[in-house]
Design a protein around this motif. Structure first.
Motif, mmCIF file in Angstrom:
data_model
loop_
_atom_site.group_PDB
_atom_site.id
_atom_site.type_symbol
_atom_site.label_atom_id
_atom_site.label_comp_id
_atom_site.label_asym_id
_atom_site.label_seq_id
_atom_site.Cartn_x
_atom_site.Cartn_y
_atom_site.Cartn_z
ATOM 1 N N GLY A 1 56.642 51.260 -85.298
ATOM 2 C CA GLY A 1 56.537 52.095 -84.110
ATOM 3 C C GLY A 1 57.805 52.770 -83.639
ATOM 4 N N VAL A 2 58.884 52.626 -84.402
ATOM 5 C CA VAL A 2 60.147 53.219 -83.951
ATOM 6 C C VAL A 2 60.189 54.734 -84.185
ATOM 7 N N THR B 1 58.084 57.115 -89.722
ATOM 8 C CA THR B 1 57.329 58.065 -90.548
ATOM 9 C C THR B 1 57.541 59.503 -90.058
ATOM 10 N N LYS C 1 63.768 59.085 -80.217
ATOM 11 C CA LYS C 1 63.309 59.119 -78.815
ATOM 12 C C LYS C 1 64.451 59.259 -77.826
ATOM 13 N N GLY D 1 62.487 64.624 -79.855
ATOM 14 C CA GLY D 1 61.154 65.057 -79.453
ATOM 15 C C GLY D 1 60.149 64.797 -80.559
ATOM 16 N N GLN D 2 58.911 65.224 -80.338
ATOM 17 C CA GLN D 2 57.850 64.924 -81.293
ATOM 18 C C GLN D 2 57.667 66.016 -82.350
HETATM 19 N N1 LIG Z 1 59.697 61.657 -77.755
HETATM 20 C C1 LIG Z 1 59.883 61.329 -79.035
HETATM 21 N N2 LIG Z 1 58.894 60.746 -79.718
HETATM 22 C C2 LIG Z 1 59.100 60.424 -81.009
HETATM 23 C C3 LIG Z 1 60.337 60.663 -81.653
HETATM 24 N N3 LIG Z 1 60.242 60.204 -82.928
HETATM 25 C C4 LIG Z 1 59.002 59.719 -83.063
HETATM 26 N N4 LIG Z 1 58.290 59.830 -81.919
HETATM 27 C C5 LIG Z 1 56.902 59.397 -81.657
HETATM 28 O O1 LIG Z 1 56.805 58.001 -81.821
HETATM 29 C C6 LIG Z 1 55.501 57.642 -82.238
HETATM 30 C C7 LIG Z 1 55.563 56.694 -83.429
HETATM 31 O O2 LIG Z 1 56.037 57.415 -84.535
HETATM 32 P P1 LIG Z 1 55.750 56.995 -86.048
HETATM 33 O O3 LIG Z 1 56.502 57.953 -86.876
HETATM 34 O O4 LIG Z 1 54.314 56.809 -86.318
HETATM 35 O O5 LIG Z 1 56.469 55.594 -86.070
HETATM 36 P P2 LIG Z 1 56.537 54.516 -87.224
HETATM 37 O O6 LIG Z 1 57.804 53.779 -87.029
HETATM 38 O O7 LIG Z 1 56.297 55.124 -88.546
HETATM 39 O O8 LIG Z 1 55.345 53.629 -86.777
HETATM 40 P P3 LIG Z 1 54.352 52.725 -87.634
HETATM 41 O O9 LIG Z 1 54.317 53.221 -89.042
HETATM 42 O O10 LIG Z 1 53.035 52.886 -86.922
HETATM 43 O O11 LIG Z 1 54.892 51.361 -87.512
HETATM 44 C C8 LIG Z 1 54.787 58.959 -82.529
HETATM 45 O O12 LIG Z 1 53.970 59.279 -81.436
HETATM 46 C C9 LIG Z 1 55.938 59.962 -82.648
HETATM 47 O O13 LIG Z 1 55.567 61.280 -82.300
HETATM 48 C C10 LIG Z 1 61.389 61.272 -80.884
HETATM 49 O O14 LIG Z 1 62.523 61.502 -81.341
HETATM 50 N N5 LIG Z 1 61.105 61.574 -79.591
#
Ligand SMILES: Nc1nc2c(ncn2[C@@H]2O[C@H](COP(=O)(O)OP(=O)(O)OP(=O)(O)O)[C@@H](O)[C@H]2O)c(=O)[nH]1
Ligand SMILES: [Mg+2]
Length: 296
Positions: free
Chosen positions: A108-109, A112, A246, A273-274
């Motif tokens: 969740g960080v 991906t 984030k 951002g996203q």
């Molecule tokens: N605001 C913001 N959101 C972000 C950023 N990077 C990622 N996100 C959000 O964080 C959430 C989780 O992102 P993922 O890329 O699925 O994270 P992950 O670590 O791969 O998560 P899992 O594979 O589910 O364990 C998503 O809703 C992204 O859009 C960022 O720099 N800023």
């Protein structure tokens, strides 16, 4: 971004300015600063180092004006970053073909999403990247990378749910090499609580892939946890550099500084951002400008 840490420094500088002639009061104020820093994600050991270096400068009589105080603080904070190795991703990618990066990080960080952002960043610079879904632990992980691939147009190599991540990574590299890709961005699994199985799995991926870089992704909003994760991954698998996500929503401010001090590895990018272009090359000078603005 980093507004609470900036407020801590602003308040300190304002109060200290009126006490510059009173050494004892200034030293007291520095003690207070230390605690304020700790409340903004600056690890205690870092805050203590800042406080003692600042106190030394006061004792040495080198802080007589507000400008000198600001300059001393700015140089002090910048110094924690300048001692680190500088990693320019594009530069290393140019010098290494194939260029292989393994991304590490807990659930969740934003790992991906960050891989897709890095792929877009490198495409903008003319590189041909492929993303490899070596997170075979969760069925959804493959699907997520596929969605990013569809949205960005960056190709993806998918593994099978439950397959050996190292063999997926290996197959992905063979597949991409034969099709002329020069950059391989490998997603790995991250559990909520990192365990021995995961570490062994990641070590195997690293052994098989022999990546040019192992990049850890941490979420700024998790504060001290981000630093703990960084230390854990570095001690168990090894980390060459960090991406902090984030940051757009992150006001406390101390995580980049603490990571630099504790982990002693460079911060390559920050996520802002996203969107796929919400990835900025981390600049410690910009960070210093944000938390301790220059005197006008
Ligand atoms: N605001 C913001 N959101 C972000 C950023 N990077 C990622 N996100 C959000 O964080 C959430 C989780 O992102 P993922 O890329 O699925 O994270 P992950 O670590 O791969 O998560 P899992 O594979 O589910 O364990 C998503 O809703 C992204 O859009 C960022 O720099 N800023
Ligand atoms: Mg993921």
């Amino acid at each position: 971004m980093f507004s609470k840490l900036r407020e801590v420094f602003r308040k300190f500088i304002d109060s200290a300015t009126s006490l510059l002639t009173s050494r004892d009061k200034l030293i007291e104020l520095i003690e207070e600063l230390k605690l304020e820093l700790v409340s903004r994600d600056v690890a205690y050991e870092v805050a203590e180092n800042i406080a003692s270096k600042l106190a030394e400068a006061v004792e040495a009589g080198s802080i007589k004006t507000r400008d000198q105080l600001v300059k001393t603080l700015r140089e002090l904070i910048a110094g924690y970053f300048t001692s680190l190795e500088n990693i320019d991703l594009a530069d290393i990618a140019l010098k290494n073909r194939p260029f292989k990066v393994v991304f590490l990080g807990v659930n969740g960080v934003g790992k991906t999403t960050t891989i897709a952002k890095v792929a877009v960043y490198l495409r903008d610079l003319g590189f041909k990247s492929i993303m490899i879904a070596a997170d075979t632990f969760r069925a959804a992980a493959q699907e997520q990378l596929k969605v990013h691939s569809e949205r960005t147009g960056i190709p993806v190599f998918l593994g099978k749910y439950g397959a050996d991540p190292a063999s997926v990574a290996y197959d992905g590299i063979l597949y991409g090499t034969s099709r002329g890709y020069d950059v391989f961005l490998i997603d790995t699994a991250g559990r909520m609580h990192v365990d021995v199985d995961l570490v062994n799995e990641l070590k195997k991926v690293v052994r098989v892939v022999k990546p040019n870089l192992k990049i850890l992704v941490v979420d700024a909003l998790t504060g001290n946890d981000a630093v703990e994760q960084a230390v854990f991954f570095n001690n168990s698998v090894g980390v060459d550099g960090v991406i902090i996500t984030k940051v757009d929503a992150y006001e406390e401010g101390g995580v980049p500084l603490t990571l630099a001090y504790v982990l002693k590895k460079p911060i390559l990018f920050i996520g802002t951002g996203q969107g796929y272009r919400d990835l900025k090359v981390f600049s410690h000078l910009e960070y210093v400008d944000k938390v301790i603005p220059q005197v006008k």
